[in-house]
Design a protein around this motif. Structure first.
Motif, short mmCIF file in Angstrom:
data_model
loop_
_atom_site.label_atom_id
_atom_site.label_comp_id
_atom_site.label_asym_id
_atom_site.label_seq_id
_atom_site.Cartn_x
_atom_site.Cartn_y
_atom_site.Cartn_z
N PRO A 124 18.22 -16.20 42.99
CA PRO A 124 17.52 -17.07 42.04
C PRO A 124 17.79 -16.68 40.60
N ASP A 125 17.57 -17.61 39.69
CA ASP A 125 17.77 -17.34 38.27
C ASP A 125 16.92 -16.17 37.78
N ASP A 126 15.71 -16.05 38.28
CA ASP A 126 14.78 -15.07 37.72
C ASP A 126 14.96 -13.66 38.28
N MET A 127 15.95 -13.46 39.15
CA MET A 127 16.25 -12.10 39.61
C MET A 127 16.87 -11.31 38.46
N GLY A 128 16.57 -10.02 38.37
CA GLY A 128 17.14 -9.17 37.33
C GLY A 128 18.66 -9.09 37.41
N LEU A 129 19.29 -8.79 36.27
CA LEU A 129 20.76 -8.77 36.22
C LEU A 129 21.35 -7.71 37.15
N MET A 130 20.79 -6.50 37.13
CA MET A 130 21.32 -5.46 38.01
C MET A 130 21.07 -5.82 39.47
N ALA A 131 19.94 -6.44 39.74
CA ALA A 131 19.64 -6.85 41.12
C ALA A 131 20.61 -7.94 41.58
N LYS A 132 21.03 -8.81 40.67
CA LYS A 132 22.01 -9.83 41.03
C LYS A 132 23.35 -9.18 41.37
N ILE A 133 23.77 -8.21 40.57
CA ILE A 133 25.01 -7.50 40.86
C ILE A 133 24.92 -6.82 42.23
N GLU A 134 23.81 -6.18 42.49
CA GLU A 134 23.63 -5.48 43.78
C GLU A 134 23.57 -6.47 44.94
N THR A 135 23.01 -7.65 44.71
CA THR A 135 22.96 -8.66 45.76
C THR A 135 24.35 -9.14 46.14
N ILE A 136 25.18 -9.43 45.12
CA ILE A 136 26.55 -9.83 45.40
C ILE A 136 27.30 -8.70 46.12
N ALA A 137 27.12 -7.48 45.64
CA ALA A 137 27.84 -6.34 46.20
C ALA A 137 27.47 -6.09 47.66
N THR A 138 26.19 -6.19 47.97
CA THR A 138 25.76 -5.86 49.33
C THR A 138 25.93 -7.03 50.29
N ARG A 139 25.60 -8.25 49.85
CA ARG A 139 25.64 -9.38 50.77
C ARG A 139 27.02 -10.01 50.90
N ILE A 140 27.82 -10.01 49.84
CA ILE A 140 29.16 -10.61 49.91
C ILE A 140 30.22 -9.56 50.18
N TYR A 141 30.18 -8.42 49.47
CA TYR A 141 31.19 -7.39 49.65
C TYR A 141 30.82 -6.39 50.74
N HIS A 142 29.57 -6.38 51.18
CA HIS A 142 29.06 -5.42 52.17
C HIS A 142 29.20 -3.99 51.66
N ALA A 143 29.02 -3.80 50.36
CA ALA A 143 29.03 -2.45 49.79
C ALA A 143 27.77 -1.71 50.18
N GLY A 144 27.87 -0.38 50.22
CA GLY A 144 26.71 0.44 50.50
C GLY A 144 25.90 0.74 49.26
N GLU A 145 26.56 0.71 48.10
CA GLU A 145 25.87 1.00 46.85
C GLU A 145 26.67 0.47 45.68
N VAL A 146 25.99 0.28 44.56
CA VAL A 146 26.64 -0.04 43.30
C VAL A 146 26.50 1.17 42.39
N VAL A 147 27.62 1.63 41.87
CA VAL A 147 27.62 2.79 40.98
C VAL A 147 27.79 2.30 39.54
N ALA A 148 26.76 2.50 38.73
CA ALA A 148 26.79 2.11 37.33
C ALA A 148 26.05 3.16 36.52
#
Length: 563
Positions: free
Chosen positions: A446-470
């Motif tokens: 959704p639009d109202d999700m935080g920016l870092m949470a959006k990055i983590e959502t793409i990383a985990t649900r689309i890329y199946h990453a275990g973590e985002v390192v930032a």
């Protein structure tokens, strides 16, 4: 594409031999009158802004997205399939149109090649499309660099806006791969040349101006977006926008003609809108909203594509373009080849000619991952098996089985060699699905999700990453933008196209990997935040043997070597 067409002709030879119809006739098939076309010769034209404005009250037709598995050197043929499917839909009686991106000169003269399709499924005129076309990219480059010049000029003449020259975030662009320009120093040579500072060049297709043009609905919307571009920050960290420099009006003037979609035709005379060209690995990877929306209001069914694999292009199509333009796709087609799946299964490129069913099965995890991801957006999925002459029946059967196990039908497509006749079965199924109203499209977040949470959502649900390192700097920057009112923006991931991970050598369907986000950039005009992952570059370089070495004019003055 197939290994060789029955004619044994190259793509450019096939395109050059095409019996093209006058562009006014192509426009007429969609109900576009001749006086609404601005011709560029006899075989291409721009569709006027006035005519497009008059389409606003018409209902939209069906929208089909063509995407793909992760690209490999073996080739997938996504644009070729997009063009072939458009022709196939026309063949079965649909009023169809194709919407694709324009080609960048950098990849044309580098390694990727052109963007007009191939074999018997091409958009023509192929040479024009892959070179200067109607000048849109030159206009975008000029508008971008006008803003760059006005920044340095403003500082030179006293800096009334109090720009901190250490915090200028607007770079320069050119439509060519040139690694030597990634980081440069400008303003050397004394007082008359301004103040020395470090900057750099990106490729034009990564320009925020390109993204603004591709997401704008009309010229007024374009100027608003251009004005919103953040070019620098003051010492107190407040932003300086393009409109503060009074650059947005002149930039819009330079882009006035470029904003009008380009109309051309396929080899089988299906109308094709070719407009805009952001890359999918470093930008949002879709043709313009104005071209897609216009086509949808003129045709029964529109076939468009998103760049590279579905993890990049399709995700951005859904989460950026569809979200911003209010589009709702009806069907998605995922393109795969036996050869590319074998590479995902561990086979070296030199060994792809040998039958290897086990490798196809192993590599099909990549296809299955993409099917699941796209279905997660609520869009029905079918698979196009882009046929190569060396594919064995057992290998093709393995792809069918893998697609079925993932919940999708697969169709063998021979459009490269046979044109629309070779893709008719897929076209019929796509039309059935589109007419069935089965899609329940929903963006990933959704639009109202935080920016870092959006990055983590793409990383985990689309890329199946275990973590985002930032690091803390990246996270603090995102929090600052949220506080400034930009938290509602979608994310544009800049990542290698070759893998679900940030490691281009990691093929198949890796899971549990780390996704490193090394930098974030705010594209306030385009309306998204760019997250740069791993070693991805916004200015590519040429390969060891660039395609430019084989491009020349023959004795008759015709272009040779484009592909």
């Amino acid at each position: 594409m197939s290994v060789s067409a029955p004619t044994h002709r190259s793509d450019i030879e096939i395109a050059r031999a095409a019996a093209k119809r006058p562009i006014t006739e192509i426009g007429a098939t969609l109900g576009i009158p001749a006086d609404a076309l601005v011709p560029y010769g006899h075989d291409k034209a721009k569709v006027s802004q006035g005519f497009i404005a008059g389409l606003a009250d018409r209902p939209r037709g069906r929208l089909v997205l063509v995407t793909a598995i992760n690209p490999t050197p073996a080739g997938e043929g996504k644009t070729t399939t997009t063009v072939g499917l458009g022709d196939g839909l026309a063949r079965i009686g649909k009023r169809a149109a194709v919407c694709i991106r324009e080609a960048s000169l950098g990849p044309n003269f580098g390694m990727k090649g052109g963007a007009a399709g191939g074999g018997m499924a091409q958009v023509v005129p192929m040479e024009d499309m892959n070179l200067h076309f109607t000048g849109d990219f030159h206009a975008i480059t000029s508008a971008h660099n006008l803003l760059s010049a006005m920044i340095d000029n403003h500082i030179y003449w006293g800096n009334a806006l109090e720009i901190d020259d250490r915090r200028i975030v607007w770079r320069r662009v050119m439509d060519m791969n040139d690694r030597a320009l990634r980081d440069v120093v400008v303003g050397l040579g004394g007082v008359s040349n301004g103040f020395a500072r470090q900057t750099g060049f990106d490729i034009t297709v990564a320009s925020e101006v390109m993204a603004c043009l591709c997401l704008a609905r009309d010229l007024d919307d374009l100027q608003r977006r251009l004005g919103d571009i953040i070019v620098a920050y003051r010492r107190d960290r407040t932003p300086v926008h393009a409109r503060d420099l009074k650059a947005d009006g002149a930039m819009t003037v330079l882009l006035r003609d470029a904003m009008q979609p380009n109309l051309v035709q396929t080899l089988e005379h299906t109308p094709a809108f070719v407009h805009g060209g952001p890359f999918a690995n470093i930008a949002h990877g879709c043709n313009s909203v104005i071209a897609t929306d216009s086509a949808l209001r003129l045709a029964d069914i529109v076939v468009t594509e998103a760049g590279f694999g579905a993890d990049l292009g399709a995700e951005k199509f859904f989460d950026i373009k569809c979200r911003k333009a209010g589009l709702s796709p009806d069907v998605a087609v995922i393109v795969a080849t036996v050869r590319a799946l074998k590479m995902n299964g561990g086979v070296a490129r030199a060994d792809l000619g040998a039958e290897d069913v086990a490798a196809v099965r192993a590599g099909s995890v990549n296809l299955a991952r993409h099917i699941a991801n796209v279905r997660g957006f609520g869009v029905p999925v079918v698979v196009a098996i882009n046929h190569f002459a060396g594919d064995s029946e057992a290998e093709i059967a393995a792809v069918h089985a893998a697609a079925a196990d993932a919940g999708a039908e697969a169709f063998v497509c021979r459009h490269w060699a046979e044109g629309s006749a070779g893709i008719e079965a897929l076209a019929s199924r796509v039309a059935e699905l589109a007419d069935a109203d089965a899609a329940r499209f929903t963006p990933l977040y959704p639009d109202d999700m935080g920016l870092m949470a959006k990055i983590e959502t793409i990383a985990t649900r689309i890329y199946h990453a275990g973590e985002v390192v930032a690091d803390a700097r990246v996270r603090e920057q995102l929090a600052t933008w949220e506080a400034a009112g930009h938290g509602h923006l979608p994310i544009c991931m800049a990542k290698t196209q070759y893998s679900f991970s940030a490691d281009p050598a990691l093929r198949g369907a890796p899971s549990g990997h780390s996704l490193p986000v090394r930098e974030v950039r705010l594209s306030a005009g385009a309306g998204f935040v760019v997250a740069i992952c791993g070693e991805i570059m916004t200015m590519p370089g040429l390969p060891r043997v660039p395609a430019a070495e084989g491009i020349r004019l023959d004795a008759a003055g015709q272009v040779e070597g484009l592909f």
